[in-house]
Design a protein around this motif. Structure first.
Motif, mmCIF file in Angstrom:
data_model
loop_
_atom_site.group_PDB
_atom_site.id
_atom_site.type_symbol
_atom_site.label_atom_id
_atom_site.label_comp_id
_atom_site.label_asym_id
_atom_site.label_seq_id
_atom_site.Cartn_x
_atom_site.Cartn_y
_atom_site.Cartn_z
ATOM 1 N N PRO A 129 -1.663 2.235 -24.925
ATOM 2 C CA PRO A 129 -1.720 2.131 -23.454
ATOM 3 C C PRO A 129 -2.708 1.085 -22.938
ATOM 4 N N ILE A 130 -3.828 0.882 -23.621
ATOM 5 C CA ILE A 130 -4.806 -0.102 -23.115
ATOM 6 C C ILE A 130 -4.260 -1.516 -23.254
ATOM 7 N N SER A 131 -3.675 -1.820 -24.416
ATOM 8 C CA SER A 131 -3.069 -3.145 -24.602
ATOM 9 C C SER A 131 -1.911 -3.335 -23.633
ATOM 10 N N THR A 132 -1.144 -2.259 -23.436
ATOM 11 C CA THR A 132 -0.003 -2.330 -22.514
ATOM 12 C C THR A 132 -0.482 -2.686 -21.114
ATOM 13 N N GLU A 133 -1.551 -2.046 -20.694
ATOM 14 C CA GLU A 133 -2.040 -2.308 -19.348
ATOM 15 C C GLU A 133 -2.500 -3.750 -19.199
ATOM 16 N N LYS A 134 -3.132 -4.282 -20.246
ATOM 17 C CA LYS A 134 -3.577 -5.685 -20.185
ATOM 18 C C LYS A 134 -2.379 -6.614 -20.036
ATOM 19 N N ILE A 135 -1.324 -6.333 -20.767
ATOM 20 C CA ILE A 135 -0.157 -7.217 -20.702
ATOM 21 C C ILE A 135 0.565 -7.055 -19.368
ATOM 22 N N GLU A 136 0.598 -5.847 -18.847
ATOM 23 C CA GLU A 136 1.221 -5.655 -17.529
ATOM 24 C C GLU A 136 0.446 -6.419 -16.446
ATOM 25 N N GLN A 137 -0.870 -6.345 -16.527
ATOM 26 C CA GLN A 137 -1.695 -7.064 -15.561
ATOM 27 C C GLN A 137 -1.443 -8.578 -15.670
ATOM 28 N N LEU A 138 -1.337 -9.007 -16.920
ATOM 29 C CA LEU A 138 -1.080 -10.410 -17.193
ATOM 30 C C LEU A 138 0.250 -10.870 -16.604
ATOM 31 N N MET A 139 1.286 -10.035 -16.768
ATOM 32 C CA MET A 139 2.603 -10.397 -16.215
ATOM 33 C C MET A 139 2.494 -10.617 -14.719
ATOM 34 N N HIS A 140 1.785 -9.700 -14.089
ATOM 35 C CA HIS A 140 1.658 -9.791 -12.639
ATOM 36 C C HIS A 140 0.931 -11.082 -12.233
ATOM 37 N N GLU A 141 -0.136 -11.413 -12.979
ATOM 38 C CA GLU A 141 -0.892 -12.631 -12.645
ATOM 39 C C GLU A 141 -0.060 -13.886 -12.905
ATOM 40 N N LEU A 142 0.666 -13.890 -14.035
ATOM 41 C CA LEU A 142 1.473 -15.074 -14.373
ATOM 42 C C LEU A 142 2.562 -15.320 -13.339
ATOM 43 N N ARG B 132 0.839 -1.203 0.000
ATOM 44 C CA ARG B 132 0.000 0.000 0.000
ATOM 45 C C ARG B 132 0.868 1.245 0.000
ATOM 46 N N GLN B 133 1.933 1.183 0.830
ATOM 47 C CA GLN B 133 2.852 2.310 0.901
ATOM 48 C C GLN B 133 3.474 2.557 -0.473
ATOM 49 N N ALA B 134 3.865 1.438 -1.133
ATOM 50 C CA ALA B 134 4.468 1.572 -2.453
ATOM 51 C C ALA B 134 3.472 2.177 -3.423
ATOM 52 N N LEU B 135 2.203 1.754 -3.310
ATOM 53 C CA LEU B 135 1.187 2.281 -4.222
ATOM 54 C C LEU B 135 1.018 3.788 -4.043
ATOM 55 N N SER B 136 1.233 4.259 -2.815
ATOM 56 C CA SER B 136 1.019 5.677 -2.590
ATOM 57 C C SER B 136 2.076 6.521 -3.304
ATOM 58 N N VAL B 137 3.243 5.943 -3.581
ATOM 59 C CA VAL B 137 4.249 6.736 -4.276
ATOM 60 C C VAL B 137 4.338 6.378 -5.759
ATOM 61 N N ARG B 138 3.754 5.242 -6.136
ATOM 62 C CA ARG B 138 3.796 4.878 -7.540
ATOM 63 C C ARG B 138 2.632 5.517 -8.276
ATOM 64 N N PRO B 139 2.713 5.627 -9.613
ATOM 65 C CA PRO B 139 1.586 6.153 -10.366
ATOM 66 C C PRO B 139 0.356 5.284 -10.145
ATOM 67 N N THR B 140 -0.804 5.898 -9.979
ATOM 68 C CA THR B 140 -1.997 5.122 -9.645
ATOM 69 C C THR B 140 -2.715 4.657 -10.909
ATOM 70 N N LEU B 141 -2.198 3.643 -11.508
ATOM 71 C CA LEU B 141 -2.855 3.044 -12.664
ATOM 72 C C LEU B 141 -3.759 1.912 -12.198
ATOM 73 N N ALA B 142 -4.721 1.583 -13.050
ATOM 74 C CA ALA B 142 -5.681 0.547 -12.668
ATOM 75 C C ALA B 142 -4.990 -0.765 -12.337
ATOM 76 N N SER B 143 -3.926 -1.067 -13.077
ATOM 77 C CA SER B 143 -3.249 -2.345 -12.829
ATOM 78 C C SER B 143 -2.671 -2.387 -11.422
ATOM 79 N N GLN B 144 -2.186 -1.229 -10.959
ATOM 80 C CA GLN B 144 -1.618 -1.218 -9.618
ATOM 81 C C GLN B 144 -2.703 -1.323 -8.560
ATOM 82 N N VAL B 145 -3.821 -0.668 -8.850
ATOM 83 C CA VAL B 145 -4.923 -0.765 -7.905
ATOM 84 C C VAL B 145 -5.302 -2.232 -7.769
ATOM 85 N N ALA B 146 -5.353 -2.907 -8.926
ATOM 86 C CA ALA B 146 -5.678 -4.333 -8.902
ATOM 87 C C ALA B 146 -4.654 -5.088 -8.069
ATOM 88 N N ARG B 147 -3.384 -4.682 -8.189
ATOM 89 C CA ARG B 147 -2.343 -5.342 -7.401
ATOM 90 C C ARG B 147 -2.604 -5.164 -5.921
#
Ligand SMILES: Nc1ncnc2c1ncn2[C@@H]1O[C@H](COP(=O)(O)OP(=O)(O)OP(=O)(O)O)[C@@H](O)[C@H]1O
Ligand SMILES: [Mg+2]
Length: 295
Positions: free
Chosen positions: A224-237, A20-35
């Motif tokens: 950016p939308i495709s990028t976000e999907k792939i970033e989310q995917l990396m995190h899940e994988l 959560r602390q990291a999220l507060s300093v990182r850019p708040t993208l949807a993928s991070q919120v999901a994280r």
């Protein structure tokens, strides 16, 4: 300079409060919120690959210089650094693609689960350690045939057609593409959008159930939308397998990486938890790079 001894890197990732602390300093993208919502209090990592004093040269040109690094399941490792510093060469060495380049020589060792990868059969190694390239490169076949290809070519084709279909669907789902293409798996792959093609290539790589997934700037040609999907995917994988991604995009490293390795002129300058390397780098060269002074 931070130690680059592979053993020096902690094996347990940050807890929820630190996330959560990291999220507060990182850019708040949807993928991070999901994280942040994923509620992964502690995710254990397991070493799968290790390079020890790995050097790769093309003729006289040393591209990777005595690099010692670990690759672990349970995390995304991002390789960053300016153009020509050896990121792709290091990535390609992990499944022995680099040996296909005439004039390339190697010193040092690379292991997968403790076994020297040069003792393994290359095709089997490349099934266990698969790679996705910068430019999506689907074959000029249907969506279905693209994903089934690795299963059929790798001799892992199931006996019954329905099993093959099931495996293709599973890979498409893991790659986050299935819902968009479910209506017509016979659709030509080359008529998909760039982002869909890249996820198809990831599905093709996942169909053979790799243990390590190597991604070389997988989003550099994407919106950016495709990028976000792939970033989310990396995190899940990364929950199941080891993911190594080369990126020029420091924001992307922020968003996806658990650990970051900074390379410069073939050297591994600094490697550690993403937040430390990106926010508080120890080496002057890393500091200059993450502050955008060069690259
Ligand atoms: N096939 C090759 N033959 C000769 N030299 C090569 C070959 N491939 C790469 N090199 C050299 O090795 C060095 C590292 O290249 P590499 O592609 O690994 O860098 P990189 O960090 O991935 O760069 P980029 O960010 O531009 O993709 C560079 O100096 C490059 O010119
Ligand atoms: Mg490269």
């Amino acid at each position: 300079m931070r130690a680059i001894d592979p053993d020096a890197v902690p094996t347990v990732l940050v807890g929820e409060s630190e996330q959560r602390q990291a999220l507060s300093v990182r850019p708040t993208l949807a993928s991070q919120v999901a994280r942040g919502e994923a509620q992964e209090t502690v995710r254990e990592t397991v070493e799968r690959m290790r390079t020890v004093e790995l050097t790769i040269a093309y003729g006289d040109k040393v591209a990777v210089n005595r690099v010692s690094l670990t690759v672990r399941s349970g995390e995304v490792l991002a390789l960053i650094g300016p153009s020509g510093c050896g990121k792709t060469t290091l990535l390609r060495s992990l499944n022995r693609l680099v040996e296909l380049t005439p004039g390339a020589n190697r010193w040092g060792t690379i292991t997968l689960d403790g076994a020297d990868i040069y003792e393994l059969e290359p095709t089997e190694l490349r099934r266990r350690v698969t790679m996705v390239f910068q430019q999506p490169n689907p074959f000029p076949f249907s969506i279905f045939e693209n994903v089934a290809y690795g299963l059929v070519e790798g001799g892992r084709r199931p006996k019954r057609g329905s099993e093959l279909e099931q495996q293709v669907v599973t890979a498409l789902k893991r790659a986050g593409l299935y819902e968009e293409v479910a209506d017509d798996l016979g659709h030509p792959a080359l008529r998909l959008s760039g982002g869909q093609q890249q996820r198809l290539c990831i599905a093709r790589a996942l169909a053979v159930e790799p243990e390590v997934l190597l991604l070389d700037e997988p989003c550099s040609a994407l919106d950016p939308i495709s990028t976000e999907k792939i970033e989310q995917l990396m995190h899940e994988l990364a929950r199941e397998i080891a993911v190594v991604v080369v990126t020029h995009n420091l924001q992307q490293a922020w968003r996806v990486a658990d650990r970051v390795a900074f390379m410069y002129l073939g050297d591994l300058v600094e490697c550690g938890p993403a937040r430390e390397v990106l926010e508080n780098p120890q080496a002057p060269r890393t500091r200059d790079y993450v502050r955008g002074l060069f690259g």
